[in-house]
Motif scaffolding. Structure first.
Motif, mmCIF file in Angstrom:
data_model
loop_
_atom_site.group_PDB
_atom_site.id
_atom_site.type_symbol
_atom_site.label_atom_id
_atom_site.label_comp_id
_atom_site.label_asym_id
_atom_site.label_seq_id
_atom_site.Cartn_x
_atom_site.Cartn_y
_atom_site.Cartn_z
ATOM 1 N N GLU A 209 50.085 14.252 16.927
ATOM 2 C CA GLU A 209 49.100 13.193 17.145
ATOM 3 C C GLU A 209 48.677 12.561 15.815
ATOM 4 N N ALA A 210 48.563 13.377 14.770
ATOM 5 C CA ALA A 210 48.125 12.881 13.465
ATOM 6 C C ALA A 210 49.144 11.949 12.810
ATOM 7 N N LEU A 211 50.397 12.041 13.242
ATOM 8 C CA LEU A 211 51.436 11.181 12.658
ATOM 9 C C LEU A 211 51.152 9.700 12.884
ATOM 10 N N VAL A 212 50.502 9.387 13.985
ATOM 11 C CA VAL A 212 50.198 7.990 14.299
ATOM 12 C C VAL A 212 49.357 7.366 13.196
ATOM 13 N N GLU A 213 48.330 8.081 12.761
ATOM 14 C CA GLU A 213 47.468 7.562 11.699
ATOM 15 C C GLU A 213 48.141 7.673 10.335
ATOM 16 N N ARG A 214 48.877 8.760 10.110
ATOM 17 C CA ARG A 214 49.530 8.943 8.815
ATOM 18 C C ARG A 214 50.518 7.813 8.516
ATOM 19 N N LEU A 215 51.203 7.331 9.544
ATOM 20 C CA LEU A 215 52.222 6.301 9.362
ATOM 21 C C LEU A 215 51.754 4.935 9.862
ATOM 22 N N ALA A 216 50.444 4.756 9.976
ATOM 23 C CA ALA A 216 49.898 3.508 10.517
ATOM 24 C C ALA A 216 50.287 2.288 9.685
ATOM 25 N N GLY A 217 50.462 2.451 8.388
ATOM 26 C CA GLY A 217 50.785 1.315 7.535
ATOM 27 C C GLY A 217 52.263 1.067 7.360
ATOM 28 N N VAL A 218 53.093 1.777 8.127
ATOM 29 C CA VAL A 218 54.543 1.655 7.986
ATOM 30 C C VAL A 218 55.131 0.956 9.221
ATOM 31 N N PRO A 219 55.744 -0.206 9.044
ATOM 32 C CA PRO A 219 56.345 -0.924 10.182
ATOM 33 C C PRO A 219 57.698 -0.320 10.545
ATOM 34 N N LEU A 220 57.683 0.633 11.450
ATOM 35 C CA LEU A 220 58.920 1.333 11.805
ATOM 36 C C LEU A 220 59.817 0.459 12.684
ATOM 37 N N ALA A 221 61.087 0.408 12.310
ATOM 38 C CA ALA A 221 62.051 -0.371 13.083
ATOM 39 C C ALA A 221 62.619 0.452 14.234
ATOM 40 N N GLU A 222 62.876 1.743 13.988
ATOM 41 C CA GLU A 222 63.469 2.596 15.023
ATOM 42 C C GLU A 222 63.084 4.052 14.798
ATOM 43 N N LEU A 223 63.246 4.849 15.860
ATOM 44 C CA LEU A 223 63.064 6.299 15.797
ATOM 45 C C LEU A 223 64.364 6.957 16.260
ATOM 46 N N VAL A 224 64.893 7.857 15.450
ATOM 47 C CA VAL A 224 66.090 8.615 15.804
ATOM 48 C C VAL A 224 65.698 10.085 15.796
ATOM 49 N N VAL A 225 66.070 10.825 16.836
ATOM 50 C CA VAL A 225 65.507 12.162 17.011
ATOM 51 C C VAL A 225 66.567 13.170 17.443
ATOM 52 N N SER A 226 66.398 14.400 16.967
ATOM 53 C CA SER A 226 67.203 15.524 17.432
ATOM 54 C C SER A 226 66.968 15.718 18.933
ATOM 55 N N PRO A 227 67.959 16.231 19.653
ATOM 56 C CA PRO A 227 67.766 16.440 21.089
ATOM 57 C C PRO A 227 66.859 17.618 21.442
ATOM 58 N N MET A 228 66.447 18.412 20.465
ATOM 59 C CA MET A 228 65.611 19.577 20.752
ATOM 60 C C MET A 228 64.208 19.142 21.188
ATOM 61 N N LEU A 229 63.635 19.879 22.148
ATOM 62 C CA LEU A 229 62.348 19.529 22.746
ATOM 63 C C LEU A 229 61.254 19.361 21.705
ATOM 64 N N ARG A 230 61.175 20.247 20.731
ATOM 65 C CA ARG A 230 60.094 20.194 19.741
ATOM 66 C C ARG A 230 60.127 18.916 18.905
ATOM 67 N N CYS A 231 61.317 18.355 18.712
ATOM 68 C CA CYS A 231 61.418 17.092 17.988
ATOM 69 C C CYS A 231 60.990 15.922 18.869
ATOM 70 N N LYS A 232 61.407 15.943 20.111
ATOM 71 C CA LYS A 232 61.005 14.880 21.035
ATOM 72 C C LYS A 232 59.488 14.859 21.209
ATOM 73 N N GLN A 233 58.879 16.038 21.295
ATOM 74 C CA GLN A 233 57.425 16.109 21.431
ATOM 75 C C GLN A 233 56.722 15.610 20.172
ATOM 76 N N THR A 234 57.312 15.859 19.017
ATOM 77 C CA THR A 234 56.693 15.446 17.758
ATOM 78 C C THR A 234 56.608 13.933 17.638
ATOM 79 N N VAL A 235 57.636 13.225 18.051
ATOM 80 C CA VAL A 235 57.642 11.761 17.878
ATOM 81 C C VAL A 235 57.072 11.015 19.076
ATOM 82 N N ALA A 236 56.757 11.726 20.157
ATOM 83 C CA ALA A 236 56.269 11.048 21.364
ATOM 84 C C ALA A 236 55.018 10.203 21.104
ATOM 85 N N PRO A 237 53.972 10.716 20.439
ATOM 86 C CA PRO A 237 52.798 9.871 20.173
ATOM 87 C C PRO A 237 53.133 8.681 19.279
ATOM 88 N N LEU A 238 53.998 8.896 18.304
ATOM 89 C CA LEU A 238 54.399 7.825 17.388
ATOM 90 C C LEU A 238 55.164 6.738 18.125
#
Length: 240
Positions: free
Chosen positions: A38-67
């Protein structure tokens, strides 16, 4: 080329219990890991992300879900960024692995380490580096050389990517520390990568965003002989 944010997944239930999760299914984030996600949203608030690429493991998918939700981004699942296949070591407690002869090889000569029933660390690095460079080239072609994108993967995988970016042999990758939910940043260019952050737990990442390209004035010729984007500045950069 573009800039990539290397994000390790938040703390998992296996991290908290001292188990080598590897590719065990259904290993998700614990309460601390969910808060880190959840904290990643604020930590990266000033970064205009073009894309998200993620490992297929559940813990990685959960990590980027809020972002992904906060930025309206879809997740591209990349199997080559998956956790190391630790084979017979998967699911075992770390304290029981210290006595294994292979443990010393993993520490001192990881390029020679092949996990019984699994893969070797050299093979893992090869697949991960190939994946990152391919996605970086694709994202650069689609979004431009000043694009910033993020990937979410695992500790050993990210350490291997950083070793490659630093021009280090894989045998030196154990000198790199990548904590859960930490952020490292690499900018790729035509001739070499530049490592901007390693194992960063801070919240100000605006400085890693490349400045917008300058518009060329009509009738003005491009000067030759000056430093290019792939050149390192003697004495260090002057900052921004």
């Amino acid at each position: 080329m573009s800039t990539v944010i290397l994000l390790r997944h938040g703390r998992s239930t296996a991290n908290g219990s001292g188990v080598l999760a590897g590719r065990m299914p259904k290993v998700g984030l614990d309460d601390t890991g969910k808060a880190q996600a959840e904290a990643l949203v604020e930590r990266l608030a000033g970064v205009p992300l073009a894309e998200l690429v993620v490992s297929p493991m559940l813990r990685c998918k959960q990590t980027v879900a809020p972002l992904a939700s906060a930025n309206g981004l879809a997740k591209t699942v990349e199997p080559r960024l998956s956790e190391v296949d630790y084979g017979d070591w998967t699911g075992r407690e770390l304290k029981t692995l210290f006595a294994e002869p292979l443990w010393r090889v993993v520490q001192a000569h990881p390029s020679a380490a092949v996990f019984p029933g699994g893969e070797g660390l050299a093979g893992m690095q090869a697949r991960a580096v190939a994946a990152v460079r391919e996605h970086d080239a694709r994202i650069t072609a689609e979004h431009g050389e000043h694009a910033v994108w993020a990937l979410c993967s695992h500790g050993d995988v990210l350490k291997a990517l950083l070793a490659d970016a630093l021009g280090q042999h894989l045998d030196a990758f154990q000198r790199i520390v990548v904590d859960p939910a930490s952020i490292s940043v690499v900018r790729y260019t035509e001739t070499r990568p530049f490592v901007l952050r390693v194992n960063d737990h801070g919240s100000d990442f605006k400085g890693v965003v490349p400045p917008p390209p300058q518009k060329k004035k009509k009738g003005r010729k491009k000067k030759s002989g000056g430093p290019g984007e792939s050149d390192a500045v003697p004495g260090g950069t002057t900052g921004r």
